[in-house]
Design a protein around this motif. Sequence first.
Motif, PDB file in Angstrom:
ATOM      1  N   SER A  76     -21.265  34.817 -41.407  1.00  0.00           N
ATOM      2  CA  SER A  76     -20.262  36.326 -41.159  1.00  0.00           C
ATOM      3  C   SER A  76     -21.209  36.557 -42.208  1.00  0.00           C
ATOM      4  CB  SER A  76     -18.404  36.092 -40.777  1.00  0.00           C
ATOM      5  OG  SER A  76     -18.840  35.358 -39.856  1.00  0.00           O
ATOM      6  N   PRO A  77     -21.805  38.156 -41.048  1.00  0.00           N
ATOM      7  CA  PRO A  77     -21.971  38.442 -42.574  1.00  0.00           C
ATOM      8  C   PRO A  77     -20.710  39.265 -43.108  1.00  0.00           C
ATOM      9  CG  PRO A  77     -22.419  39.847 -40.704  1.00  0.00           C
ATOM     10  CD  PRO A  77     -21.944  38.338 -40.370  1.00  0.00           C
ATOM     11  N   ASN A  78     -21.567  39.371 -44.969  1.00  0.00           N
ATOM     12  CA  ASN A  78     -21.108  39.925 -45.730  1.00  0.00           C
ATOM     13  C   ASN A  78     -19.351  38.733 -46.349  1.00  0.00           C
ATOM     14  OD1 ASN A  78     -21.955  42.023 -46.560  1.00  0.00           O
ATOM     15  ND2 ASN A  78     -20.599  43.093 -44.432  1.00  0.00           N
ATOM     16  N   ALA A  79     -19.818  37.111 -45.839  1.00  0.00           N
ATOM     17  CA  ALA A  79     -18.348  36.236 -45.989  1.00  0.00           C
ATOM     18  C   ALA A  79     -18.063  35.840 -47.363  1.00  0.00           C
ATOM     19  CB  ALA A  79     -19.568  35.011 -45.355  1.00  0.00           C
ATOM     20  N   SER A  80     -17.250  35.558 -48.275  1.00  0.00           N
ATOM     21  CA  SER A  80     -16.886  35.209 -49.387  1.00  0.00           C
ATOM     22  C   SER A  80     -17.588  34.436 -49.923  1.00  0.00           C
ATOM     23  CB  SER A  80     -15.668  35.937 -49.599  1.00  0.00           C
ATOM     24  OG  SER A  80     -15.258  34.651 -49.126  1.00  0.00           O
ATOM     25  N   SER A  81     -17.788  33.596 -51.205  1.00  0.00           N
ATOM     26  CA  SER A  81     -17.902  32.736 -52.023  1.00  0.00           C
ATOM     27  C   SER A  81     -17.709  31.225 -51.063  1.00  0.00           C
ATOM     28  CB  SER A  81     -18.524  32.813 -52.827  1.00  0.00           C
ATOM     29  OG  SER A  81     -17.354  33.115 -53.365  1.00  0.00           O
ATOM     30  N   ASP A  82     -15.829  32.104 -51.175  1.00  0.00           N
ATOM     31  CA  ASP A  82     -15.212  30.546 -50.615  1.00  0.00           C
ATOM     32  C   ASP A  82     -15.046  30.511 -49.069  1.00  0.00           C
ATOM     33  OD1 ASP A  82     -13.672  33.012 -50.242  1.00  0.00           O
ATOM     34  OD2 ASP A  82     -11.789  32.046 -52.029  1.00  0.00           O
ATOM     35  N   SER A  83     -15.602  30.992 -48.237  1.00  0.00           N
ATOM     36  CA  SER A  83     -15.505  31.329 -46.722  1.00  0.00           C
ATOM     37  C   SER A  83     -15.678  29.697 -47.025  1.00  0.00           C
ATOM     38  CB  SER A  83     -16.550  32.156 -45.826  1.00  0.00           C
ATOM     39  OG  SER A  83     -16.665  31.872 -44.892  1.00  0.00           O
ATOM     40  N   LEU A  84     -15.308  29.380 -45.381  1.00  0.00           N
ATOM     41  CA  LEU A  84     -15.225  27.898 -44.800  1.00  0.00           C
ATOM     42  C   LEU A  84     -17.256  27.878 -44.170  1.00  0.00           C
ATOM     43  CD1 LEU A  84     -12.047  27.328 -42.961  1.00  0.00           C
ATOM     44  CD2 LEU A  84     -12.823  26.329 -44.919  1.00  0.00           C
ATOM     45  N   ASP A  85     -17.605  29.713 -44.241  1.00  0.00           N
ATOM     46  CA  ASP A  85     -18.806  29.645 -43.416  1.00  0.00           C
ATOM     47  C   ASP A  85     -19.790  29.076 -44.460  1.00  0.00           C
ATOM     48  OD1 ASP A  85     -17.089  30.781 -41.435  1.00  0.00           O
ATOM     49  OD2 ASP A  85     -18.756  32.475 -41.686  1.00  0.00           O
ATOM     50  N   LEU A  89     -22.234  23.988 -48.667  1.00  0.00           N
ATOM     51  CA  LEU A  89     -23.764  24.231 -48.903  1.00  0.00           C
ATOM     52  C   LEU A  89     -23.392  23.554 -50.419  1.00  0.00           C
ATOM     53  CD1 LEU A  89     -24.120  28.592 -49.668  1.00  0.00           C
ATOM     54  CD2 LEU A  89     -25.582  26.966 -49.075  1.00  0.00           C
ATOM     55  N   SER A  90     -21.532  22.767 -49.888  1.00  0.00           N
ATOM     56  CA  SER A  90     -21.273  21.311 -51.261  1.00  0.00           C
ATOM     57  C   SER A  90     -21.986  20.534 -50.881  1.00  0.00           C
ATOM     58  CB  SER A  90     -19.923  20.537 -50.628  1.00  0.00           C
ATOM     59  OG  SER A  90     -19.775  20.593 -49.436  1.00  0.00           O
ATOM     60  N   ALA A  91     -23.289  20.201 -49.953  1.00  0.00           N
ATOM     61  CA  ALA A  91     -24.050  19.090 -49.689  1.00  0.00           C
ATOM     62  C   ALA A  91     -25.543  19.433 -50.622  1.00  0.00           C
ATOM     63  CB  ALA A  91     -24.605  18.806 -48.273  1.00  0.00           C
ATOM     64  N   THR A 121     -26.212  37.337 -46.970  1.00  0.00           N
ATOM     65  CA  THR A 121     -25.341  36.895 -47.512  1.00  0.00           C
ATOM     66  C   THR A 121     -25.105  35.285 -47.946  1.00  0.00           C
ATOM     67  OG1 THR A 121     -23.315  38.548 -46.408  1.00  0.00           O
ATOM     68  CG2 THR A 121     -22.403  36.032 -46.824  1.00  0.00           C
ATOM     69  N   LEU A 122     -25.909  35.020 -47.228  1.00  0.00           N
ATOM     70  CA  LEU A 122     -26.388  33.664 -47.744  1.00  0.00           C
ATOM     71  C   LEU A 122     -27.153  33.145 -48.647  1.00  0.00           C
ATOM     72  CD1 LEU A 122     -26.677  30.465 -47.554  1.00  0.00           C
ATOM     73  CD2 LEU A 122     -28.778  30.688 -46.158  1.00  0.00           C
ATOM     74  N   PHE A 123     -28.333  34.393 -49.286  1.00  0.00           N
ATOM     75  CA  PHE A 123     -28.833  34.132 -49.663  1.00  0.00           C
ATOM     76  C   PHE A 123     -28.582  34.211 -51.539  1.00  0.00           C
ATOM     77  CE2 PHE A 123     -33.239  34.413 -48.522  1.00  0.00           C
ATOM     78  CZ  PHE A 123     -33.491  33.430 -47.132  1.00  0.00           C
ATOM     79  N   ARG A 124     -27.566  35.595 -51.420  1.00  0.00           N
ATOM     80  CA  ARG A 124     -26.372  35.830 -52.581  1.00  0.00           C
ATOM     81  C   ARG A 124     -24.895  35.013 -53.016  1.00  0.00           C
ATOM     82  NH1 ARG A 124     -24.320  41.783 -50.220  1.00  0.00           N
ATOM     83  NH2 ARG A 124     -26.533  43.364 -50.058  1.00  0.00           N
ATOM     84  N   ALA A 125     -24.708  34.076 -52.357  1.00  0.00           N
ATOM     85  CA  ALA A 125     -23.980  32.937 -52.944  1.00  0.00           C
ATOM     86  C   ALA A 125     -25.009  31.961 -52.987  1.00  0.00           C
ATOM     87  CB  ALA A 125     -23.444  32.407 -51.036  1.00  0.00           C
ATOM     88  N   LEU A 126     -26.303  31.717 -53.353  1.00  0.00           N
ATOM     89  CA  LEU A 126     -26.746  30.718 -53.743  1.00  0.00           C
ATOM     90  C   LEU A 126     -26.939  30.873 -55.047  1.00  0.00           C
ATOM     91  CD1 LEU A 126     -29.230  29.809 -50.539  1.00  0.00           C
ATOM     92  CD2 LEU A 126     -27.505  27.940 -51.218  1.00  0.00           C
ATOM     93  N   ALA A 127     -27.740  32.521 -54.441  1.00  0.00           N
ATOM     94  CA  ALA A 127     -28.181  33.465 -56.078  1.00  0.00           C
ATOM     95  C   ALA A 127     -27.196  33.026 -57.203  1.00  0.00           C
ATOM     96  CB  ALA A 127     -28.301  34.801 -56.216  1.00  0.00           C
ATOM     97  N   ALA A 128     -25.977  33.335 -56.528  1.00  0.00           N
ATOM     98  CA  ALA A 128     -25.028  33.579 -57.418  1.00  0.00           C
ATOM     99  C   ALA A 128     -24.229  32.187 -58.751  1.00  0.00           C
ATOM    100  CB  ALA A 128     -23.780  33.724 -56.567  1.00  0.00           C
ATOM    101  N   THR A 129     -24.505  31.161 -57.391  1.00  0.00           N
ATOM    102  CA  THR A 129     -23.892  29.962 -58.010  1.00  0.00           C
ATOM    103  C   THR A 129     -25.291  29.127 -59.002  1.00  0.00           C
ATOM    104  OG1 THR A 129     -22.712  29.085 -56.121  1.00  0.00           O
ATOM    105  CG2 THR A 129     -23.192  27.466 -58.027  1.00  0.00           C
ATOM    106  N   SER A 130     -26.543  30.016 -58.604  1.00  0.00           N
ATOM    107  CA  SER A 130     -27.975  29.532 -59.544  1.00  0.00           C
ATOM    108  C   SER A 130     -27.669  30.025 -60.232  1.00  0.00           C
ATOM    109  CB  SER A 130     -29.065  29.947 -58.860  1.00  0.00           C
ATOM    110  OG  SER A 130     -29.994  29.532 -59.746  1.00  0.00           O
ATOM    111  N   ASN A 131     -26.996  31.532 -60.685  1.00  0.00           N
ATOM    112  CA  ASN A 131     -27.008  32.123 -62.106  1.00  0.00           C
ATOM    113  C   ASN A 131     -26.543  31.983 -62.543  1.00  0.00           C
ATOM    114  OD1 ASN A 131     -29.577  34.626 -61.252  1.00  0.00           O
ATOM    115  ND2 ASN A 131     -27.907  36.110 -59.951  1.00  0.00           N
ATOM    116  N   ALA A 132     -25.166  31.529 -62.032  1.00  0.00           N
ATOM    117  CA  ALA A 132     -24.170  30.755 -62.900  1.00  0.00           C
ATOM    118  C   ALA A 132     -24.137  29.110 -63.785  1.00  0.00           C
ATOM    119  CB  ALA A 132     -23.026  30.800 -62.552  1.00  0.00           C
TER     120      ALA A 132
END
Length: 380
Positions: A76-85, A89-91, A121-132
Amino acid sequence: MVTRRNVFITGANGESTEARTALGLEMLIDLGYIGAAVARAFVRAGWDVYGLIRRPEAASQLLKDEITPIIGTLPSPNASSDSLDLAFLSALYSRTKTLDVIVGCTEHVQDYPTHYAQVVTLFRALAATSNANGIRPLVLWTSGSKDYGYTPVEGTPGLAPHLEESPLEAPPFVLPRTTYSLKIFDKENAEFFDAVVLRPPNVYGYSSSYYGIIFEWAEMVASNVKQAKGQDGYELAIDPRTVLSAMHVDDCGEGYVALAEHPDRSQIVGQAFNVGPHSYETTEKLLKALAKEYDIPGGFRFTDTEQARKNASGVIVSLIAWSQWLGSDKIRRVTGWKDKRPLFSENLAVYRRAYECAVKAGHDDVARVAEMKKFFEKHL
């Protein structure tokens, strides 16, 4: 020791990453054909490639091309990083938590703004993990050459290609894509990743994407002309000087890799790049090749009769009567990339046989284009 590089691609298997609903064609997402070619190009270049798919049964398509499938749907748009949506990505994270490149190769025909928000939203979540984990990704975002609108026909005084500096004069049906694609450069995204926008033209090769419609149409024309037992050819109310810029899908995929592997990211970030053929063709050249290949008595004639106008209708017009010269000097100059495959009219027989094999094999892309053809016939 070879350094492993990771790339995550949406639309990597030629299908939508979004579940199709009861709305049917209204929910179709396109550009997967390019995404599949981009994924294969990264594999050939030695990258570890992860492709987002929505159906487990589609995994085999990626696995045979040595791409790791990640099964999920756009959040969903603007879903949080811990969202079930984003739980799927755990895979991916069980294999890698860093991504050097993220490629977007999907498009929502009817509701691009919502689609953009979901993908970002998806790309930001992926990037946040990669940046970390120490790697700032480069996002390669796909728009398209129709962002520029039309080019005058061949022979028009002052005729020039559409370049990255050309005005964006997109027709209404792609205007949302044109506008929202540039938002990938917005400040809120720059906090997570670097970005480049790519504008490819129509592509062909293998299952031929929309150019497969041209083969179907030519076969129909040949049959109709032969049944009429005439030698006067097939009338079309189309300007034979129409400029066509299309390229082989493999060359297009290699363009993405060229940008991803550019050694100085500062030279490409925040910019748009056209990925196009070394030369345009004309409608006349293409139709002469079709007339020869399909043995159409009398070939094609360009007139403005009522019958000619009836013959030049439907989605075929968007393929052979849309005049555009797409210039790609910028990506060639900056990265050294160049297209290698013959133009469509120059190798038409080979491309025809490949398409017919795809049809016979029941290739997913053929079915996807058939559905999109219905959509375009309705809305365009």
